[in-house]
Structures are given as C-alpha cells and as structure tokens.
Design an enzyme around this catalytic site. Structure first.
Site, PDB file in Angstrom:
ATOM      1  N   LYS A 177     -29.977  13.926  -7.874  1.00 51.13           N
ATOM      2  CA  LYS A 177     -29.919  15.350  -8.201  1.00 51.13           C
ATOM      3  C   LYS A 177     -28.928  16.114  -7.329  1.00 51.13           C
ATOM      4  CE  LYS A 177     -33.849  17.227  -5.545  1.00 51.13           C
ATOM      5  NZ  LYS A 177     -35.088  17.991  -5.674  1.00 51.13           N
ATOM      6  N   ASP A 178     -28.371  15.463  -6.272  1.00 51.15           N
ATOM      7  CA  ASP A 178     -27.327  16.088  -5.475  1.00 51.15           C
ATOM      8  C   ASP A 178     -25.946  15.977  -6.112  1.00 51.15           C
ATOM      9  OD1 ASP A 178     -29.065  16.876  -3.492  1.00 51.15           O
ATOM     10  OD2 ASP A 178     -28.559  15.255  -2.105  1.00 51.15           O
TER      11      ASP A 178
ATOM     12  N   ARG B 268     -35.202  26.753  -8.218  1.00 52.11           N
ATOM     13  CA  ARG B 268     -36.010  26.317  -9.362  1.00 52.11           C
ATOM     14  C   ARG B 268     -37.497  26.401  -9.039  1.00 52.11           C
ATOM     15  NH1 ARG B 268     -38.769  21.779  -9.685  1.00 52.11           N
ATOM     16  NH2 ARG B 268     -37.693  20.985  -7.849  1.00 52.11           N
ATOM     17  N   ARG B 269     -37.878  25.945  -7.846  1.00 52.00           N
ATOM     18  CA  ARG B 269     -39.288  26.005  -7.457  1.00 52.00           C
ATOM     19  C   ARG B 269     -39.715  27.447  -7.194  1.00 52.00           C
ATOM     20  NH1 ARG B 269     -38.056  21.470  -3.338  1.00 52.00           N
ATOM     21  NH2 ARG B 269     -38.324  19.566  -4.541  1.00 52.00           N
TER      22      ARG B 269
ATOM     23  N   ARG C 125     -34.936  25.446   4.903  1.00 50.71           N
ATOM     24  CA  ARG C 125     -34.010  24.326   4.966  1.00 50.71           C
ATOM     25  C   ARG C 125     -34.500  23.327   5.990  1.00 50.71           C
ATOM     26  NH1 ARG C 125     -28.026  23.761   5.069  1.00 50.71           N
ATOM     27  NH2 ARG C 125     -28.910  21.668   4.979  1.00 50.71           N
TER      28      ARG C 125
ATOM     29  N   THR D 140     -38.905  18.569   9.481  1.00 55.52           N
ATOM     30  CA  THR D 140     -38.740  19.981   9.828  1.00 55.52           C
ATOM     31  C   THR D 140     -39.552  20.870   8.902  1.00 55.52           C
ATOM     32  OG1 THR D 140     -36.528  19.594  10.722  1.00 55.52           O
ATOM     33  CG2 THR D 140     -37.062  21.850  10.076  1.00 55.52           C
ATOM     34  N   ARG D 141     -39.502  20.561   7.618  1.00 56.19           N
ATOM     35  CA  ARG D 141     -40.231  21.376   6.646  1.00 56.19           C
ATOM     36  C   ARG D 141     -41.746  21.196   6.796  1.00 56.19           C
ATOM     37  NH1 ARG D 141     -36.488  21.707   1.201  1.00 56.19           N
ATOM     38  NH2 ARG D 141     -34.494  21.437   2.237  1.00 56.19           N
TER      39      ARG D 141
ATOM     40  N   CYS E 284     -28.166  23.420  -8.647  1.00 60.54           N
ATOM     41  CA  CYS E 284     -29.323  23.804  -7.830  1.00 60.54           C
ATOM     42  C   CYS E 284     -29.321  25.279  -7.481  1.00 60.54           C
ATOM     43  CB  CYS E 284     -29.376  22.965  -6.553  1.00 60.54           C
ATOM     44  SG  CYS E 284     -30.502  21.567  -6.682  1.00 60.54           S
TER      45      CYS E 284
END
Length: 322
Positions: A79-80, A127-128, A145, A150-151, A240
């Site tokens: 998807k990148d 999108r989310r 990010r 990290t998230r 994106c």
C-alpha cells in the site's frame, strides 16, 4: 558458491521483519541465500504527518537502489507503492496476504463501541480518521506518526496520552504483537486501505532469472485481490492523502472463483460516505476495480476527494503502513 541475493528493505522493525520472512521463504523455495540490505528512505528521516510527506516517500530510495543495481530486489508494503510503476521494474510476486483488517488497541481492553464520547484515538491514516468520524461515536481522533512500538506506547506505555490507536493488523501479526489487539475491526465499520496486508516483491525487468525465482513466492488469489483494489485507487487518482478504502475477497461462485470488491470514499469529517461493491472473475480484477471507481465518481466521489491529495495520474501520495 552462489553469492547471496541482496534484498533491499527499510530499517524499521516491521520492514525488517517482513523482508526477513520473504528472504526465508525464497531460500526455502530455491536454496539461494539472501542478505538484507538496509536502505534509508526520505520518509524515515522525516517527522512530518504521513499525508503531507509526498509521493512515494517510503519507496523511491529502494527503487533508486534497484535501478543502480546496489540491491537485487526489494520488499515493500504494497500500500506504500504509487500506482504508476517506473520503467524497468516490476512486481514479480505478491506473497500470501496477511489479514488486511484494521485493529484497535485500547486501554483496559476496550472495544470501539466501549470507548466513551471524547475518548482520544490516534491513527496515521486519513482513511481511518474519516471512517472513525463517520461512525458518529464522538471520538477525538488525532493523527500520529512513528513505528509500531512508538504508536503502541501512546496507549500502553508509562507516559500514555491516548485512549486507543488504530493500526494495520498485518503489521502487528508480522511483529508477533497481535496479543495487544483489543478488537479486530469489521470491514463493515472500517474498510481497509487498498493492498493493506499485502507485500510487493519488486525487481528489475531485465533480471529474468530472478523474475522466475521470485514468481515461486507469488500467491495468485492475493495478487488478484490487490490488482482489483489498486485499479480502483488508480482510477480515482488518489492515495493515502485521500480517504479511499477498498477490500477484495475471493470466493467460490457458481461458475468458479469470483472477486467481491468493496470500495469507499469518505469525506475527512465523515459527513459524506460513499460505499459500493462489484463482483467479477479474477481474470478481470483490474477491470472490476476500474468499473467500481467509475461508479463512485458518478456518485460524486470526485467532489469528496476535492482532489485534496490529487496530483495527477500516477503521482499519488502515500504514507507508511505502520
């Protein structure tokens, strides 16, 4: 003794994990040794929000290394990839796709429905964000990010400042972190990004021996599903930076296998939400995606996109799958 094949990869934990899995699979299938070569991309050096990073920011450095022949092949989170394929390169294989759904990681083991009004939810994808707003749950959604750890630390760490985050389930599974998921989100609530959960194994067109080796890793059903989803994305000329979702599933029909493709375009604030579906054969995967995109455009998808992220055909903006 055969020299190892050089596999280019980003250096994040997720990129290294999924590239390592591809390397192991190729060695098991062919006997050829593979070494990982870390390539630093512009996206890895930036702290800017994902949707502001620009075209192919996590991909171009890997493609430059392929063209320069400093690596033999590369593994991307599919998807990148911009929908325009540069000359001289091709996606030689799409391995079996991981679960493409999104996953919620929330404090106290909560599900999405159990989050109270005003709960703070972090995610890196417009999108989310758009789909969370469309649910009408009165959540405070914020862009974030960083890599997976990290998230997750924004919810599970000692200095947690969010009530929940939404990540791709596939990335968590590849890192053996699926245990932190408090809910895997039904696509009826949160339709995935085109090609989410899929990997693209890319090499040079003129390296025919390697093209044939990599083809051993290809999983035809996954490849067909991704073709349908990305054809929709390309026809909408969105990436994106625009809230576009698509999910294709293969199922057995009366006359053989069929693709069932769902697509959606949602305004960033969630007030406009277009969703359609279409079926067809795997051989017609690209045409199914194009036709569904055309139907969405007829219903006004173009005005929803506003083409905020539109930069012309084949020059879409993409962000990290993490």
């Amino acid at each position: 003794m055969t020299a190892p094949l050089r596999l280019g990869t980003r250096g994040s934990a997720l990129a290294m994990a999924q590239s390592g899995q591809v390397a192991e699979a190729l060695t098991a299938a062919t006997g050829r040794p593979v070494e990982l070569v870390e390539v630093v991309t512009a996206g890895d050096r930036s702290n800017a929000p994902v949707h502001r990073l620009g075209v192919g920011v996590f991909v171009s450095a890997l493609r430059d290394a392929l063209t320069a022949r400093t690596i033999d092949f590369a593994v991307h989170s599919y998807k990148d990839l911009p929908t325009a394929v540069p000359g001289g390169l091709l996606v030689a294989a799409v391995p079996a796709r991981q679960d493409p759904r999104d996953a919620l990681i929330a404090r106290d083991g909560r599900t999405l429905a159990e989050l109270p009004p005003g709960a703070t939810v972090g995610t890196g994808a417009l999108r989310r964000i758009a789909q969370l707003h469309a649910l009408g749950l009165q959540l405070e959604v914020t862009p974030i990010r960083g890599n997976v750890d990290t998230r997750l630390s924004r919810v599970l760490g000692p200095e947690a400042d969010l009530d929940a985050v939404v990540l791709a389930r596939a990335g968590l599974a590849r890192l053996d972190r699926a245990d932190v998921i408090t809910e895997t989100l039904d696509p009826m609530l949160m339709l995935p990004a085109p090609a989410q959960g899929a990997l693209a194994v890319e090499c040079r067109v003129d390296d025919q021996d390697l093209v044939e080796l990599l083809a051993l890793l290809d999983h035809a059903p996954s490849h067909a599903a991704v073709i349908a989803e990305r054809a929709l994305l390309a026809t909408l000329e969105a990436g994106c930076s625009a809230p576009v979702a698509a999910y294709a599933e293969l199922a057995e029909g009366d006359a053989g296998d069929e693709i069932y493709l769902r697509g959606a375009v949602i305004s960033p604030d969630g007030t406009r939400d277009l969703r359609l579906s279409r079926t067809g054969t795997p051989a017609d995967a690209a045409e199914i995606g194009k036709a569904l995109a055309a139907e969405l455009l007829e219903l006004g998808a173009d005005s929803i996109l506003g083409h905020e992220g539109h930069t012309g055909p084949g020059t879409q903006q993409f962000g990290s799958t993490e």
